[in-house]
Design a protein around this motif. Structure first.
Motif, PDB file in Angstrom:
ATOM      1  N   PRO A 290       0.859  -0.819  -0.177  1.00  0.00           N
ATOM      2  CA  PRO A 290      -0.537  -0.247  -0.315  1.00  0.00           C
ATOM      3  C   PRO A 290       1.256   0.878  -0.335  1.00  0.00           C
ATOM      4  O   PRO A 290       0.227   2.352  -0.344  1.00  0.00           O
ATOM      5  CB  PRO A 290      -0.689  -0.444   1.632  1.00  0.00           C
ATOM      6  N   ARG A 291       2.284   1.004  -0.363  1.00  0.00           N
ATOM      7  CA  ARG A 291       2.899   2.291   0.025  1.00  0.00           C
ATOM      8  C   ARG A 291       4.168   1.813   0.162  1.00  0.00           C
ATOM      9  O   ARG A 291       4.846   1.051   0.173  1.00  0.00           O
ATOM     10  CB  ARG A 291       2.580   3.405   1.166  1.00  0.00           C
ATOM     11  N   ASP A 352      -1.231   6.116  -3.703  1.00  0.00           N
ATOM     12  CA  ASP A 352      -0.165   5.451  -2.925  1.00  0.00           C
ATOM     13  C   ASP A 352       0.769   6.237  -2.418  1.00  0.00           C
ATOM     14  O   ASP A 352       1.597   5.647  -1.596  1.00  0.00           O
ATOM     15  CB  ASP A 352      -0.599   3.946  -2.766  1.00  0.00           C
ATOM     16  N   GLY A 353       1.245   7.488  -2.732  1.00  0.00           N
ATOM     17  CA  GLY A 353       2.078   7.780  -2.966  1.00  0.00           C
ATOM     18  C   GLY A 353       3.614   7.584  -3.337  1.00  0.00           C
ATOM     19  O   GLY A 353       4.586   7.371  -2.922  1.00  0.00           O
ATOM     20  N   PHE A 354       3.583   6.645  -4.479  1.00  0.00           N
ATOM     21  CA  PHE A 354       4.177   5.886  -5.352  1.00  0.00           C
ATOM     22  C   PHE A 354       5.146   7.108  -6.729  1.00  0.00           C
ATOM     23  O   PHE A 354       3.874   7.736  -6.598  1.00  0.00           O
ATOM     24  CB  PHE A 354       4.418   4.804  -6.007  1.00  0.00           C
TER      25      PHE A 354
END
Ligand SMILES: [Zn+2]
Length: 564
Positions: A290-291, A352-354
């Motif tokens: 998820p992150r 998700d901050g990727f």
């Protein structure tokens, strides 16, 4: 009792190893060096010593006249040699590089006949291998004017399948046995985004498969075992360290590769830092979840982004252009993702901050990548560091857009020197204005991050650095440089191979600058890169490579590892 003694022996062995690597267990002073680094403003700072703590971080960068630490510090004498930060390759394919070390390398073949001789000899030398695998062929370099064929390959090896990647990894050459095992027949259709070369005037596959058609044959190759991955990763690390590369962005990490990185990290064998960009959404979800992962193993490994392929390459005419190929009317290459797919994938990762890294080579692909980033940047605000990988052909009118939204232009200087003549043929003279336009992109405000795209090119940052400041190849061609206005300064290229390559992977403050608090990753080289001519710079020899204050490569200890 027996178990205890085995444990003891392990413990003693571990202890012995510890004492061998003593420098990492105490403060180290690397003194009497000619250190060269860039300061915060990108200016050259010359220093004479590095004081490193027991965790491998830099305590202090010492200049001439600075007081040296005393007491328990372990002192090592640099004997006046040149030291610079470890080089960072901002775009490479680590496992491909490793596996390539185990395969037949055709990159220095000069003709089809030469290649066929080498393929036959390699097959004869490896009778136990059920498949003969290799890479590096380039029909342009052979002066062939067409793709090679399965029939020609059959003359060299007829008894076993042979599968050979083109130098750019965007086409694959198979013999008849390989096509048979893969179930390829005249009725096999071209997949979307790919092309099967056919024998003229028929549907019979001719032996070369381009872009999305490559998996049709490749799927027949037996999967490498985890052990094969470990061996290949070891080979890749050896080669990278011998070339002075202490960190690399792995552009397209799949799950087995990630597992190999983790095994190496768990076992303490990960010496090169790897910034992993997952090969698509499924890989991303399996690898990182998820992150983004935290930095693992002391800043050695992190999965922080996704790699997306928007088009192919120029050599195989898979790059997506805004107008027809000059040498192939009616063909503009292919987008590998439609607009909705591209935006959906970017959105899924960004939410998700990727970090998103988009492979874009042709001018149509770069335009589409820029448009998509502009749209996504409205929703996904903040420090995103959108990356465009290669950015090889950019329409001049699109160059200013690279200055928006904090875009990173991840480029490979040696591609320019290798591709120059091919690019002229593919595009014609009038459409080269924004080709390999490092200086224009930097002037527009993009951050340049330089790499090699190994194994497409050798992972040699000094060849890249020399190309970046000269626009000339290793033979000094062409005189005066190709489109010399796109040269960058020596300092800018240095930054693009170090601090800015770290920034491009969200690794600033951890490594890349040789600044206080960062990891002590540095290399000892045989000449001063700020004074050497481009030609001399390109021939720089790496004498030692240090990661986290530990020597992990020495040219004298492993003479065979440096020879590429
Ligand atoms: Zn690549």
């Amino acid at each position: 009792m027996k178990a205890v003694s085995i444990l003891c022996r392990h413990f003693l062995a571990a202890l012995a190893l510890w004492s061998l690597t003593a420098p990492a267990q105490a403060d180290v002073l690397v003194d009497n060096i000619e250190g060269i680094r860039l300061d915060d403003e990108g200016k050259v700072d010359r220093f004479t010593g590095l004081w490193i703590d027991d965790g491998g971080h830099i305590l202090q960068v010492l200049h001439r006249g600075d007081k040296r630490p005393q007491g328990t510090t372990y002192r090592t004498d640099g004997r006046g040699r040149i030291v610079i930060p470890g080089m960072i390759d901002a775009h490479a394919h680590v496992m491909d590089l490793g596996f390539a070390q185990l395969e037949l390398d055709l990159s220095d073949t000069t003709s089809l006949a030469d290649a066929l001789t080498r393929i036959g000899a390699f097959a004869a030398a490896h009778p136990d291998r059920p498949w003969i695998l290799g890479r590096g062929w380039n029909q342009e370099k052979w002066g062939l004017g067409r793709f090679p064929t399965a029939a020609e390959l059959d003359q060299a090896v007829g008894d076993r399948p042979v599968l050979l990647d083109r130098v750019d990894g965007h086409a694959i050459w198979a013999n008849s046995a390989a096509m048979e095992q893969a179930g390829i027949t005249p009725s096999t259709k071209d997949p979307v985004g790919g092309r099967i070369e056919r024998v003229a005037g028929s549907r019979k596959p001719a032996g070369v498969f381009v872009d999305a058609a490559m998996p049709l044959v490749r799927q027949a190759v037996p999967q490498p075992r985890p052990l094969d991955y470990d061996i290949a990763l070891g080979e890749a690390q050896k080669l990278l360290l011998a070339n002075g590369i202490t960190a690399v962005a792995d552009m397209g990490t799949d799950v087995p590769a990630w597992q190999a990185f983790r095994r190496a990290g768990d076992e303490g064998h990960l010496n090169v830092r790897i910034m992993a960009y997952a090969a698509g959404l499924d890989a991303l979800e399996t690898i990182a979840g998820p992150r983004p992962t935290p930095w693992l193993y002391g800043d050695k490994l992190r999965a922080g982004g996704i790699k997306l392929y928007l088009d192919g390459a120029l050599g195989s005419r898979g790059a997506w252009l805004t107008a027809d190929y000059a040498d192939d009317p009616g063909n503009r290459g292919l987008p590998l993702l439609n607009p909705a797919q591209l935006r959906n994938l970017m959105s899924r990762a960004s939410m998700d901050g990727f970090q998103v890294a988009i492979h874009a080579i042709g001018d149509a692909a770069n335009r589409e990548a820029l448009l998509a980033i502009e749209e996504l940047a409205q929703t996904y605000t903040g420090d995103r560091r959108w990356r465009i990988e290669h950015a090889q052909i950019v329409a001049p009118g699109d160059i200013p857009a690279f200055g928006r939204d904090g875009i990173i232009a991840s480029m490979q200087p040696t591609h320019q020197t290798s591709d120059r003549l091919m690019a002229e043929a593919r595009l014609g003279p009038d459409r080269l204005q924004g080709a390999y336009a490092w200086k224009s992109l930097a002037d527009a405000g993009a951050t340049l991050a330089f790499g090699s795209d190994a194994p497409v090119e050798a992972p040699d940052p000094f060849a890249g650095w020399a190309a970046a400041i000269s626009r000339q190849d290793a033979r000094g061609e062409p005189f005066g440089g190709w489109m010399p206005q796109e040269r960058v300064s020596r300092e800018a290229a240095f930054a693009a191979f170090t601090a800015d390559a770290a920034y491009a992977g969200f690794a600033e403050g951890r490594f890349g600058r040789l600044a206080r608090g960062e990891r002590a990753d540095f290399i000892v080289i045989d000449r001063d890169p700020m004074l050497a001519s481009p030609d001399q710079l390109g021939q720089t020899k790496v004498l030692e490579t240090w990661v986290s204050g530990e020597k992990v490569y020495s040219s004298t200890a492993q003479p065979s590892a440096g020879g590429r």
